[in-house]
Design an enzyme around this catalytic site. Structure first.
Site, PDB file in Angstrom:
ATOM      1  CG  ASP A  80      -2.145  -0.890   1.006  1.00 38.72           C
ATOM      2  OD1 ASP A  80      -2.116  -1.713   0.078  1.00 38.72           O
ATOM      3  OD2 ASP A  80      -3.114  -0.764   1.769  1.00 38.72           O
ATOM      4  CB  CYS A 121       1.753  -6.191   4.420  1.00 33.57           C
ATOM      5  SG  CYS A 121       3.406  -6.084   5.153  1.00 33.57           S
ATOM      6  CG  ASP A 122      -1.022  -2.950   3.892  1.00 35.57           C
ATOM      7  OD1 ASP A 122       0.124  -2.846   3.459  1.00 35.57           O
ATOM      8  OD2 ASP A 122      -1.462  -2.194   4.774  1.00 35.57           O
ATOM      9  CE  LYS A 123      -5.929  -3.435   2.382  1.00 33.04           C
ATOM     10  NZ  LYS A 123      -4.742  -2.717   2.056  1.00 33.04           N
ATOM     11  CB  CYS A 194       4.902  -0.175   8.527  1.00 29.34           C
ATOM     12  SG  CYS A 194       5.431  -0.038   6.798  1.00 29.34           S
ATOM     13  CD  GLU A 448      -4.562   2.075   2.832  1.00 30.58           C
ATOM     14  OE1 GLU A 448      -4.882   1.109   3.526  1.00 30.58           O
ATOM     15  OE2 GLU A 448      -3.396   2.494   2.732  1.00 30.58           O
ATOM     16  CB  SER A 474      -2.879   4.471   5.526  1.00 33.69           C
ATOM     17  OG  SER A 474      -1.837   3.914   6.275  1.00 33.69           O
TER      18      SER A 474
END
Length: 590
Positions: A80, A121-123, A194, A448, A474
């Site tokens: 992202d 991560c993320d998705k 992150c 985002e 985000s």
């Protein structure tokens, strides 16, 4: 065993011949062992995943050590941060559906007995969770782990958000080229997700609370001996689940365990994206979980742990040092009724048994109930004339001065246009930035908004400007940012009626987001609204746009065959349009 369908009996001689050719069959006894899928998400372009090739190798060794035969598969992934601020972000949320489909495809095609999912991560995390509850075989999640926080020469901790806000500070003239370059080089020091309470770490922590991952999954740093030990524990756990026949993901993911996940979210002020993803996971599990129920969880759950971006000097490594997710959950049990302690988990114990005895080792990072940050949780569902079907705000990251806000709308038809206006100084204190036609359909893909929210902060407007969007934020976003406005502009929602100067009223105490227009004015403006011309050249995004539902239902895809229900699954289409019954969505021109 489920895998007998591909390896047992004389009729399966061709199958066994192919299995031998893979090199995974070391001797004849392997055909009598459980076949375990290692669903990895290794890709070079995502720092949280760049080390997962080695992680996959280690996990396979541990599965074989525990008595199984491992086979590794891979999913796609979108970073992202790298996709942010350009067309790439339109593909981020849709990638979740591809990942879920990939998990289902690999498992159903090959008859596996169990699965270990390695997301980060993320998705990727929610996509794998959606796939796991869909196939419903014994599964353990074990992420690649978070990165450590970056450090300036002064010792001050920084992270990716520091760099995004640095761009805004540079535009405002308060940060030099050299200063921006320094934080760019130091903010992300290693592989791993992150280091703040952004979407990736939020979802990896929620995996523990919902029961699909072992303690430590969300907070043990990447590339450490402690993380390697967790991989061995995951291999042992999945073999135990296979032997015992469960619990499987659908037995773990229930109304009550989702409540537990949101309780952790509230206690830590996690990413607003967790709402979108957890609702989608619930639907895949056959659990009808209305968005309004989230406020019930928030009402009984205090905010006891603030992590970056809500508290810039605290990162995931600090949460782990302070006792981790188990310590947060254990502290919450001191308030009766906050958690459902009898929910099943992959540990083989209930969540209550799993967290029993966990201790808080730093009361500044994880506060006791006598000294909470907020008496109610760090996320909230809002409603009002601007969002009849709801909107989401991370209250944990909102300055107290912004809990009540009234100001003129500055309306933009895209995230890029809003960012440009903010960085060029055309947004002023007291404005309410509105970014519309960025929802699931309108984007398409629900971009985002870290660039504009960070720009607002970097320009020194974080405690005076609000931002409202039918897109999403985000996990690194903070400030008076309200997202997931439903219905979205492309579906004819009231946000499509807004014009520059319209007065927006926000009251986070009361859970309200309103525009000071009459119902008649809103209806007339929606009737005459002209969507922006937006050429969608991607065949996948056009397909996604035609099938995706609203954010308040998780932005899931409508079923193409509404009468088909997977064996053992209750109906979960109630309240959701189908391809056969839905009225055509307003189409963005082009």
């Amino acid at each position: 065993m489920r895998s007998d369908i591909v390896k047992r009996g004389w009729q399966r001689a061709p199958h066994r011949s192919l299995l031998r050719a893979t090199g995974a069959i070391h001797d004849e006894s392997d055909f009598r062992k459980p076949f375990i899928a290692i669903m990895n998400s290794y890709v070079d372009i995502i720092p949280g995943h760049a080390h997962l090739h080695e992680v996959g190798r280690v996990v396979k060794e541990f599965v074989r050590e525990a008595g199984g035969v491992p086979f590794e598969f891979n999913t796609i992934g979108v970073d992202d941060g790298i996709a942010m601020g350009h067309e790439g972000m339109k593909f981020s949320l849709p990638s979740r559906e591809i990942i879920a489909d990939s998990v289902e495809t690999c498992i159903r095609a090959h008859g596996f007995d169990g699965m270990i999912c390695i997301p980060n991560c993320d998705k990727i995390v929610p996509g794998m969770m959606m796939g796991a509850v869909r196939v419903d075989i014994p599964t353990v999640f074990v992420s690649g782990g978070p990165m450590a926080a970056g450090r300036l020469p002064s010792g001050e901790s920084i992270d990716l958000l520091t760099v995004f806000e640095g761009v805004g500070a540079h535009a405002a003239g308060t940060m030099s080229d050299d200063e921006l370059l320094e934080i760019e080089k130091l903010a992300c020091p290693s592989c791993g997700s992150c280091s703040g309470m952004f979407t990736a770490n939020s979802m990896n922590c929620l995996c523990e609370a919902i029961g699909l991952a072992l303690p430590g999954n969300g907070t043990i740093l990447a590339q450490t001996p402690e993380r390697v030990a967790l991989y061995r524990q995951a291999a042992q756990a999945v073999m135990r689940l296979v032997e015992q026949g469960g619990p499987t993901p659908r037995q773990i993911v229930t109304h009550e365990s989702i409540d537990n996940a949101f309780a952790l979210d509230m206690a830590m002020g996690g990413s607003t994206n967790t709402v979108l993803h957890t609702l989608a996971i619930a639907r895949e599990a056959g659990v009808l979980y209305p968005q309004d129920r989230i406020n019930d969880v928030a009402a009984r759950t205090p905010l006891i742990c603030k992590v970056s971006p809500s508290r810039p000097d605290v990162h995931i490594e600090d949460v782990h040092r302070a006792g981790g997710i188990s310590a947060i959950l254990c502290e919450l049990t001191r308030r009766e009724g906050t958690l459902h302690l009898d929910c099943l988990t992959v540990t083989g114990e209930t969540i209550g048994e799993t967290i029993a005895g966990a201790a808080v080792r730093d009361a500044d990072v994880i506060r006791p109930l006598e000294n909470v940050f907020l008496p109610q949780g760090g996320l909230k569902v809002l409603a009002g004339t601007l969002a009849p079907d709801g909107a989401i705000v991370k209250t944990a990251g909102v300055d107290p001065k912004m809990w009540r806000f009234r100001g003129p709308a500055r309306v933009f038809e895209s995230e890029e246009a809003a960012s440009e206006a903010i960085l060029s100084g055309h947004v002023r204190a007291g404005d309410c930035v509105v970014v519309r036609y960025e929802g699931p359909r309108g984007g398409p893909g629900m971009q985002e908004m870290l660039s504009p929210t960070s720009a607002i902060g970097g320009m020194g407007l974080g405690d005076t400007c609000a931002l409202i969007t039918d897109g999403r934020f985000s996990g690194a976003s903070k400030g008076g940012c309200i997202g997931h406005v439903s219905p979205e502009a492309a579906a004819g929602g009231p946000i499509a009626a807004l014009r520059d100067g319209d007065v927006i009223r926000i009251d986070l105490h009361a859970g309200i987001v309103d525009v000071e227009l009459t119902p008649e004015e809103i209806a007339e403006r929606i009737r005459t609204a002209v969507p922006p011309k937006r050429s969608i050249t991607s065949r996948w995004l056009r397909r996604y746009r035609s099938l995706v539902t609203s954010a308040n239902t998780g932005a899931v895809l409508r079923e193409l065959e509404p009468d088909f229900v997977p064996e053992g699954s209750p109906r979960v289409d109630a309240g959701l349009p189908t391809a056969a019954t839905a009225s055509p969505a307003p189409v963005v021109a082009g």
